[in-house]
Design a protein around this motif. Sequence first.
Motif, PDB file in Angstrom:
ATOM      1  N   ILE A   1       0.850  -1.201   0.000  1.00 33.66           N
ATOM      2  CA  ILE A   1       0.000   0.000   0.000  1.00 33.66           C
ATOM      3  C   ILE A   1       0.878   1.241   0.000  1.00 33.66           C
ATOM      4  N   GLY A   2       0.320   2.379  -0.382  1.00 34.57           N
ATOM      5  CA  GLY A   2       1.101   3.624  -0.422  1.00 34.57           C
ATOM      6  C   GLY A   2       2.223   3.480  -1.443  1.00 34.57           C
ATOM      7  N   GLY A   3       3.422   3.852  -1.038  1.00 33.13           N
ATOM      8  CA  GLY A   3       4.556   3.761  -1.950  1.00 33.13           C
ATOM      9  C   GLY A   3       4.851   2.338  -2.379  1.00 33.13           C
TER      10      GLY A   3
ATOM     11  N   SER B   1       6.494  -4.330   1.428  1.00 30.18           N
ATOM     12  CA  SER B   1       6.276  -3.420   2.553  1.00 30.18           C
ATOM     13  C   SER B   1       7.621  -3.037   3.137  1.00 30.18           C
ATOM     14  N   LYS B   2       7.892  -1.764   3.140  1.00 26.99           N
ATOM     15  CA  LYS B   2       9.170  -1.297   3.689  1.00 26.99           C
ATOM     16  C   LYS B   2       9.325  -1.784   5.129  1.00 26.99           C
ATOM     17  N   THR B   3       8.282  -1.582   5.923  1.00 29.13           N
ATOM     18  CA  THR B   3       8.367  -1.932   7.355  1.00 29.13           C
ATOM     19  C   THR B   3       7.989  -3.381   7.633  1.00 29.13           C
ATOM     20  N   PHE B   4       7.199  -3.975   6.767  1.00 29.52           N
ATOM     21  CA  PHE B   4       6.603  -5.300   6.954  1.00 29.52           C
ATOM     22  C   PHE B   4       5.755  -5.347   8.225  1.00 29.52           C
TER      23      PHE B   4
ATOM     24  N   THR C   1       2.884  -2.934   8.191  1.00 34.17           N
ATOM     25  CA  THR C   1       1.693  -2.149   7.831  1.00 34.17           C
ATOM     26  C   THR C   1       0.446  -3.021   7.919  1.00 34.17           C
TER      27      THR C   1
ATOM     28  N   THR D   1      -1.375  -4.291   4.702  1.00 32.90           N
ATOM     29  CA  THR D   1      -0.579  -5.214   3.893  1.00 32.90           C
ATOM     30  C   THR D   1      -0.451  -6.561   4.592  1.00 32.90           C
TER      31      THR D   1
ATOM     32  N   GLN E   1       0.573  11.114  -3.670  1.00 28.44           N
ATOM     33  CA  GLN E   1       1.280  10.653  -2.459  1.00 28.44           C
ATOM     34  C   GLN E   1       2.654  11.321  -2.392  1.00 28.44           C
TER      35      GLN E   1
ATOM     36  N   GLU F   1       2.307  13.664   0.743  1.00 33.99           N
ATOM     37  CA  GLU F   1       2.902  13.024   1.921  1.00 33.99           C
ATOM     38  C   GLU F   1       4.267  13.660   2.202  1.00 33.99           C
TER      39      GLU F   1
ATOM     40  N   GLN G   1       6.910  11.483   7.536  1.00 36.44           N
ATOM     41  CA  GLN G   1       5.450  11.455   7.312  1.00 36.44           C
ATOM     42  C   GLN G   1       4.746  11.120   8.615  1.00 36.44           C
TER      43      GLN G   1
ATOM     44  N   VAL H   1       0.800  10.368   9.253  1.00 33.06           N
ATOM     45  CA  VAL H   1       0.002   9.151   9.033  1.00 33.06           C
ATOM     46  C   VAL H   1      -0.124   8.333  10.317  1.00 33.06           C
TER      47      VAL H   1
HETATM   48  O1  F6P Z   1       1.188   6.024   4.480  1.00 31.04           O
HETATM   49  C1  F6P Z   1       2.291   5.855   5.301  1.00 31.04           C
HETATM   50  C2  F6P Z   1       3.308   4.933   4.717  1.00 31.04           C
HETATM   51  O2  F6P Z   1       4.311   4.761   5.632  1.00 31.04           O
HETATM   52  C3  F6P Z   1       3.862   5.407   3.379  1.00 31.04           C
HETATM   53  O3  F6P Z   1       4.872   6.331   3.512  1.00 31.04           O
HETATM   54  C4  F6P Z   1       4.291   4.127   2.783  1.00 31.04           C
HETATM   55  O4  F6P Z   1       4.497   4.243   1.404  1.00 31.04           O
HETATM   56  C5  F6P Z   1       3.123   3.240   3.143  1.00 31.04           C
HETATM   57  O5  F6P Z   1       2.736   3.671   4.430  1.00 31.04           O
HETATM   58  C6  F6P Z   1       3.416   1.774   3.146  1.00 31.04           C
HETATM   59  O6  F6P Z   1       4.402   1.455   4.084  1.00 31.04           O
HETATM   60  P1  F6P Z   1       5.149   0.075   4.043  1.00 31.04           P
HETATM   61  O7  F6P Z   1       5.878  -0.020   2.745  1.00 31.04           O
HETATM   62  O8  F6P Z   1       6.080   0.088   5.215  1.00 31.04           O
HETATM   63  O9  F6P Z   1       4.127  -1.024   4.162  1.00 31.04           O
END
Ligand code: F6P
Length: 543
Positions: free
Chosen positions: A160-162, A213-216, A218, A221, A356, A360, A511, A514
Amino acid sequence: MSISAGAAVIPLERTDAWSAVLSHARATGSDSLNALFAADETRAQSLCATACGLTLDFSKQRIDARTLELLLAVAEARDLKTWRTRLMAGEAINHTEGRAVMHVALRAPRGLPMFADGKRIDGDVHDVLDRMAAFSERVRDWSWRGARGDTITDVVNIGIGGSDLGPRMVCEALTAIAGKGPRAHFVANVDGAQLAAVLESVDPARTLFVVTSKTFTTQETMANANAARRWLVDALGAPAVAKHFVAVSTNLDAVTAFGIEPTNAFGFWDWVGGRYSVWSAVGLSAMLRVGPAMFRELLAGAHAMDRHFVEAPFAQNLPVLLGLLAVWNQSALGCSTQVIAPYAQRLVFFADWLQQLEMESNGKYVMRDGTPVTRSTPALWGDVGTNSQHAFFQMLHQGPEVHPVDFILPVKADHALPEQQRLLIANALAQAAALMRGKTADEVRAELVAKGMKGEALEQAIPHRVFPGNRPSNLILLPRLDAFHLGALMAMYEQRTFVLSVLWGINAYDQWGVELGKQLATRLLQPDAKHDPGLDGSTRSHL
Ligand code: F6P
């Protein structure tokens, strides 16, 4: 000159350089674009810049040569050159998170030294790119097989998002010219309707899920990835996960905990912001669809634009000009939004990606030093032409407020329908011209009288048919919507966002806005949330 990222910032609108712009705006504000063109037919050539095959015609902006001079002086006064150097050198300009901002390194050619926080990073970048390319080739040449030995026909990106908007937009833009490849699907929304529809359309034995997912962590996701895994395990059994799930993340521990093998994980780094991540492993779904060669062309186009941004004088620098014009429209002319109108169906997700990126990044109420901004960055919105002409262009032409438009137009089409392309081009140019020219009451009167209208009916009809005109736009031409020019276009807007952040004095790369909604959603999911005294009565009543 060294500038600390959190050092005191003088609001743009309180600087001498901006005061000079505003005095000039007051003196020339009533000049109409029609009069400026009548006085100087060559403004289409003088207010125009090109780079990487892209042309920016900004002659329909409400500026003259002196405005441009004064705006360029603002860029100097805001230390844009120094900030650009700091960005490109990998300094931690995202000071609220203590991070460098190095998405530019993701598209730099092999061997070009790139650094983040003093550490060389280009080797790692190309290692991941090479792994992505090798994996994509295996899927695309059918040597990667599913758990039952089937080839992969469908790729489902879950993010989602980026982690969604960039690869989705790139896939949509390039699939038509990419030749054969697995079908790409994108699931972002936690509304199960989206995942359910995709799962209904694919065969588990032939489907590859890319959990991005950057953070894994979210919520949306992970909920969708868990549901997809359950669906796959129900169909093919638990061992099948290894052949049908890969992950893209900076959090490789969480990827392993999810059950995806490290060999099936593609990493990136905390110096890549989510909305700037499509150039990293986040682009894997796009690469699987369009192939590594085309993906590398996309990177090459973006790198060419980065070089232009670093090397070109400000007066010919596309991102710098776009940033200055955006601030001019916002602060001097009072335009509170910016419209993006790509005249290219394949760019149907471009405005989504860009909103975004910009909002953002620069949608902040404080500057780098924590003191209030004097003005917010314009809200950005839009859709493809010609559809949008039959949706919101009425307001652009006759609404009481002015919303500047960026018309984006690939000149040559990749389909065999030349008449459609002629119509598309004519419509884009006509809309920009109409916004600028407008139509006076006298012109309307003459038209209606010629049709036989007269008396009270005539007088009543006139105001409804008048167009105020004098509405600014940019025209951005691409020779063709191929990977190279798409990459250049995207990087141009990324760097425009950076320029805007420097002009307004904002940190574009955190950001925090959010977070509160995420925290509250977690709280609402607690079993006793209905009785949580910290929640308002309205919210509790709907649980
Ligand atoms: O909307 C907040 C955000 O952190 C965005 O900056 C990012 O693209 C999106 O959520 C998804 O985050 P992630 O890639 O960590 O799942």
